[in-house]
Design an enzyme around this catalytic site. Structure first.
Site, PDB file in Angstrom:
ATOM      1  N   PHE A 155     -53.046  -4.902   3.245  1.00  0.00           N
ATOM      2  CA  PHE A 155     -51.840  -5.695   3.487  1.00  0.00           C
ATOM      3  C   PHE A 155     -50.900  -5.002   4.466  1.00  0.00           C
ATOM      4  CE2 PHE A 155     -47.769  -4.295   1.713  1.00  0.00           C
ATOM      5  CZ  PHE A 155     -48.114  -3.188   0.972  1.00  0.00           C
ATOM      6  N   LYS A 156     -51.013  -3.692   4.590  1.00  0.00           N
ATOM      7  CA  LYS A 156     -50.128  -2.960   5.495  1.00  0.00           C
ATOM      8  C   LYS A 156     -50.391  -3.276   6.961  1.00  0.00           C
ATOM      9  CE  LYS A 156     -48.766   0.944   2.674  1.00  0.00           C
ATOM     10  NZ  LYS A 156     -48.788   2.398   2.493  1.00  0.00           N
ATOM     11  N   ASP A 157     -51.524  -3.886   7.259  1.00  0.00           N
ATOM     12  CA  ASP A 157     -51.788  -4.285   8.643  1.00  0.00           C
ATOM     13  C   ASP A 157     -50.694  -5.209   9.164  1.00  0.00           C
ATOM     14  OD1 ASP A 157     -54.193  -2.887   8.988  1.00  0.00           O
ATOM     15  OD2 ASP A 157     -55.381  -4.518   8.118  1.00  0.00           O
TER      16      ASP A 157
END
Length: 555
Positions: free
Chosen positions: A118-120
């Site tokens: 999700f950090k992308d």
């Protein structure tokens, strides 16, 4: 829009100054140790519901980000170019699509970025912002003047390192160094990092533990002379640009939910109670939801889902924000350590840290780094006076609370502050046993879904489902006796197949020596960034998880 520190001071910084402030403080902190927050939370345009209804993720990003970034700093056309560049790397056209599971349950899929984490969503944009500001600053310099550069460093025990690497790979004037414990991350996670062969990306495999990697990173950030020479920076979860980027997908979820709900005539989506349930460690993802809610996004509750490292769940239950549960009889101040000066996220569990190692390691935290930002707003709401007087009092209260947490390992918040927190939030703790059971139950459901251990924490808290792409050990353990499950067939993304056979670029370090002295034969000696002391050139991040944010429609 200007930004201030949660702990006071007269400085008011621009977005660019906050974004690049790691040049003066690599840990993304204000000089007084506080975190930067916007001087005010903007309200949504009057016609946002109709005007934004058909917006794409890129359109929504431009609309939301422009409320926090002055056009004098980044023009609308420049911002759109940055956003388009950031999200063209995602595999789904909606970037973060909303999947309907049933009439009451929807899952916002955050795993469609290049590393399936999700950090992308935040780090792809963050890398481009770094490059944009540095190129502009350097273009204004006189011929022959020294160029501004950043060296991002940190430690990882999982896929957070790959998300950071993919966000910064190939960026002009930025180098990134990632330390990981050799042989102590999964082969897929290691390969995700080490097969990135861009010249500005450096992986360092330390023969030791994750704590050894963190010790090295701590020593780098503590060395002021080295910082000033190499301009160290971190892209951890307290970086304001990361919070801002994540705010966007709450709006996308709202509009996608509106299009998917079968509402009866006369029923408005704003009359529907929408809950966002978020697996939570450092409080960054759900804090983005809080900003969206404060801006005017209709949401009845933000639900904090934690694992057995339940400092947040205990706060909402008791009003005590404490590193160790005081009811257990343990001393909160002894043996408890924070992450490496904010340069790593999650995975703080050790025998002496006071943090429990769980099946959802990205949420294994001692304290939630971004929680300070929420506490400031709670303090502000419970003071009286003019805007300036309330700000001063909120900073004073916040500073005293953080001082108590640092010195005593705990702070008991006033009742009115806790009650204010409960208006917008709820929280739930989930055990490893419940995590495994949840993976099994959703796999065996009417519609079979495979949940990774982090999203399973959210599912157990909200009874919803999500997908799994990494963390094969925990998933395989939960489903090991089910002949219908095959990890390679059912879960492993096509992009991961053959990854282990690719060329790798990694430096092996035989011992966890914080000095890691430069060797004349080191292959990095010719890099653009002066690596005269490899000891002080090593990398950021800890474990991360595939993102899934659960959207629940309770009634």
């Amino acid at each position: 829009m200007k930004y201030l520190s949660t702990r006071g001071g007269n400085e008011r910084l621009s977005f660019e100054e906050v974004k690049l402030f790691p040049i003066s403080d690599p840990k993304c902190l204000a000089p007084n140790g506080g975190l930067y927050i916007p001087e005010s939370i903007p309200t949504l345009p009057e016609n946002w519901r109709s005007d934004w209804k058909t917006y794409s993720f890129v359109d929504l990003s431009v609309a939301v980000l422009s409320l926090y970034i002055s056009e004098d700093e980044i023009s609308e056309s420049e911002l759109r170019q940055l956003v388009e560049k950031s999200y063209k790397t995602f595999r789904h056209p909606d970037v973060t699509p909303l999947k309907k599971l049933d009439d009451k349950t929807f899952v916002l899929e955050l795993f469609h970025g290049p590393t399936f984490a999700f950090k992308d969503v935040a780090l792809q944009l963050l890398g481009n912002l770094f490059e944009f500001f540095l190129l502009r600053r350097n273009a204004a310099k006189a011929a022959g003047a020294e160029l501004e550069k950043l060296t991002v460093v940190g430690a990882t025990s999982g896929d957070t390192g790959s998300a950071a690497i993919y966000g910064l790979r190939g960026k002009a004037n930025v180098s990134i160094f990632i330390l990981h414990p050799k042989g102590r991350v999964s082969p897929i996670q290691e390969a995700q990092m080490t097969t990135v062969t861009d010249a500005n990306v450096h992986n360092v495999a330390v023969k030791g533990t994750f704590d050894d990697c963190q010790d090295i990173v701590k020593s780098l950030f503590a060395d002021r002379e080295f910082n000033s020479t190499h301009r160290l920076a971190a892209v951890n979860s307290i970086n304001w640009a990361r919070i801002l980027a994540q705010t966007v997908y709450y709006f996308l979820a709202y509009f996608q939910l509106q299009s998917q709900l079968q509402l009866t005539a006369g029923t408005n989506i704003d009359d529907v109670g929408i809950e966002f349930v978020v697996p939570t460690g450092n409080f960054g993802d759900i804090l983005a939801g809080y900003y969206a809610k404060r801006m005017g996004l209709p949401a009845s509750k933000l639900v904090v889902a934690t694992n057995e490292n339940d400092i947040l769940a205990r706060f909402w239950k008791s009003g005590n924000y404490e590193k160790v549960d005081s009811s257990s009889g343990h001393d909160s101040s002894s043996g408890a350590t924070a992450p490496a000066d904010g340069s790593s996220d999650g995975k703080q569990g050790t025998a002496t840290s006071g943090v429990k190692e769980t099946l959802s390691p990205a949420m294994d935290i001692l304290v939630s780094s971004n929680f300070e930002r929420l506490l400031w707003y709670l303090a502000f709401e419970n003071t009286s006076g003019s805007q300036e007087e309330k700000e001063l009092e909120a900073c004073k209260l916040l500073s005293s609370w953080m001082s108590s947490l640092k010195e005593d390992g705990r702070v008991k918040l006033p009742v009115n502050v806790v009650l204010s927190a409960r208006k917008d939030f709820a929280a739930e703790k989930i055990s490893d046993e419940e995590t495994l059971a949840t993976i099994q139950s959703f796999f065996n459901g009417a519609v079979s879904y495979i949940a990774d251990p982090h999203t399973a924490v959210g599912l157990a808290a909200a009874r919803v489902v999500a997908k799994q792409r990494q963390f094969s050990e925990a998933v395989s353990r939960a489903l090991k006796d089910d002949t219908r499950f095959d990890f390679d067939r059912d879960v492993l993304p096509q992009e991961f197949r053959g990854l282990l056979e690719k060329e790798k670029r990694v430096i092996d370090v035989e011992r966890p020596d914080v000095d890691l002295r430069y060797s004349p034969g080191n292959p990095l000696s010719s890099e653009v960034v002066d690596l005269g002391q490899l000891a002080k050139q090593v990398a950021p991040w800890t474990v991360e998880y595939l993102g899934q944010l659960t959207v629940v429609v309770p009634h």
